[in-house]
Design a protein around this motif. Structure first.
Motif, PDB file in Angstrom:
ATOM      1  N   THR A  77       0.752  -1.127  -0.125  1.00  0.00           N
ATOM      2  CA  THR A  77       0.088  -0.024   0.110  1.00  0.00           C
ATOM      3  C   THR A  77       0.849   1.436   0.040  1.00  0.00           C
ATOM      4  O   THR A  77       2.281   1.330   0.089  1.00  0.00           O
ATOM      5  CB  THR A  77      -0.846  -0.029   1.115  1.00  0.00           C
ATOM      6  N   ASN A  78       0.278   2.327  -0.289  1.00  0.00           N
ATOM      7  CA  ASN A  78       1.125   3.636  -0.129  1.00  0.00           C
ATOM      8  C   ASN A  78       1.561   3.939   1.144  1.00  0.00           C
ATOM      9  O   ASN A  78       2.865   4.524   1.357  1.00  0.00           O
ATOM     10  CB  ASN A  78       0.103   4.811  -0.884  1.00  0.00           C
ATOM     11  N   ASP A  79       0.750   3.713   2.044  1.00  0.00           N
ATOM     12  CA  ASP A  79       1.227   4.044   3.668  1.00  0.00           C
ATOM     13  C   ASP A  79       2.659   2.900   3.810  1.00  0.00           C
ATOM     14  O   ASP A  79       3.624   3.207   4.307  1.00  0.00           O
ATOM     15  CB  ASP A  79       0.287   3.460   4.625  1.00  0.00           C
ATOM     16  N   GLU A  80       2.594   1.680   3.502  1.00  0.00           N
ATOM     17  CA  GLU A  80       3.794   0.829   3.534  1.00  0.00           C
ATOM     18  C   GLU A  80       4.831   1.336   2.810  1.00  0.00           C
ATOM     19  O   GLU A  80       6.287   1.304   3.396  1.00  0.00           O
ATOM     20  CB  GLU A  80       3.320  -0.845   3.005  1.00  0.00           C
ATOM     21  N   MET A  81       4.688   1.629   1.757  1.00  0.00           N
ATOM     22  CA  MET A  81       5.801   2.190   0.909  1.00  0.00           C
ATOM     23  C   MET A  81       6.405   3.490   1.725  1.00  0.00           C
ATOM     24  O   MET A  81       7.773   3.654   1.498  1.00  0.00           O
ATOM     25  CB  MET A  81       5.521   2.672  -0.371  1.00  0.00           C
ATOM     26  N   SER A  82       5.649   4.268   2.114  1.00  0.00           N
ATOM     27  CA  SER A  82       6.068   5.543   2.763  1.00  0.00           C
ATOM     28  C   SER A  82       6.885   5.205   4.117  1.00  0.00           C
ATOM     29  O   SER A  82       7.912   5.708   4.418  1.00  0.00           O
ATOM     30  CB  SER A  82       4.745   6.591   3.251  1.00  0.00           C
ATOM     31  N   GLN A  83       6.318   4.237   4.721  1.00  0.00           N
ATOM     32  CA  GLN A  83       7.172   3.702   5.976  1.00  0.00           C
ATOM     33  C   GLN A  83       8.591   3.065   5.618  1.00  0.00           C
ATOM     34  O   GLN A  83       9.192   3.349   6.116  1.00  0.00           O
ATOM     35  CB  GLN A  83       6.099   2.629   6.922  1.00  0.00           C
ATOM     36  N   ARG A  84       8.409   2.377   4.275  1.00  0.00           N
ATOM     37  CA  ARG A  84       9.770   1.661   3.991  1.00  0.00           C
ATOM     38  C   ARG A  84      10.800   2.983   3.650  1.00  0.00           C
ATOM     39  O   ARG A  84      11.926   2.779   3.746  1.00  0.00           O
ATOM     40  CB  ARG A  84       9.370   0.921   2.878  1.00  0.00           C
ATOM     41  N   ALA A  85      10.210   4.000   3.088  1.00  0.00           N
ATOM     42  CA  ALA A  85      11.080   4.993   2.379  1.00  0.00           C
ATOM     43  C   ALA A  85      11.625   5.810   3.674  1.00  0.00           C
ATOM     44  O   ALA A  85      12.866   6.111   3.642  1.00  0.00           O
ATOM     45  CB  ALA A  85      10.162   6.001   1.364  1.00  0.00           C
ATOM     46  N   GLN A  86      10.579   6.002   4.621  1.00  0.00           N
ATOM     47  CA  GLN A  86      10.976   6.808   5.890  1.00  0.00           C
ATOM     48  C   GLN A  86      12.123   5.985   6.839  1.00  0.00           C
ATOM     49  O   GLN A  86      13.302   6.414   7.054  1.00  0.00           O
ATOM     50  CB  GLN A  86       9.929   6.685   6.705  1.00  0.00           C
ATOM     51  N   SER A  87      11.776   4.510   6.690  1.00  0.00           N
ATOM     52  CA  SER A  87      13.014   3.797   7.381  1.00  0.00           C
ATOM     53  C   SER A  87      14.279   3.880   6.557  1.00  0.00           C
ATOM     54  O   SER A  87      15.377   4.033   7.162  1.00  0.00           O
ATOM     55  CB  SER A  87      12.496   2.457   7.440  1.00  0.00           C
ATOM     56  N   TYR A  88      14.180   3.714   5.290  1.00  0.00           N
ATOM     57  CA  TYR A  88      15.435   3.411   4.485  1.00  0.00           C
ATOM     58  C   TYR A  88      16.433   5.093   4.595  1.00  0.00           C
ATOM     59  O   TYR A  88      17.415   4.928   4.834  1.00  0.00           O
ATOM     60  CB  TYR A  88      14.901   3.457   3.119  1.00  0.00           C
TER      61      TYR A  88
END
Length: 96
Positions: A77-88
């Motif tokens: 989902t967009n939220d999951e991708m945002s969380q991954r980007a933030q973690s990265y």
């Protein structure tokens, strides 16, 4: 009963019948997955879907393997991708 309701009832009955079968024919697999038989043939020719050919001619599919295959490439989902980007970004920021 209207034709539309009868069609829905028939569709549900067919789907539930496939849920109780372990092995499906090409037509059954296509109906179960909601795709055309020609798409199933395309997947088998490209060896992109698990199938069996016990007599070298007719294809059969294990229902559970089809379900696993369908669940194989989940889209985040967009939220999951945002969380991954933030973690990265937080990890990369700590490396400097």
């Amino acid at each position: 009963m209207s034709d539309f309701i009868k069609q829905i009832a028939d569709h549900i009955a067919t789907k539930s019948a496939y849920c109780n079968k372990e092995m499906l024919t090409t037509a059954e697999a296509a109906a179960y997955m909601g795709v055309s038989k020609s798409y199933i043939y395309k997947l088998t020719m490209g060896k992109r879907i698990p199938f069996y050919k016990p007599l070298g001619k007719k294809c059969y599919f294990k229902r559970q393997e089809l379900e696993n295959w369908l669940l194989n490439n989940r889209v985040a989902t967009n939220d999951e991708m945002s969380q991954r980007a933030q973690s990265y970004c937080m990890m990369k920021g700590g490396d400097k």
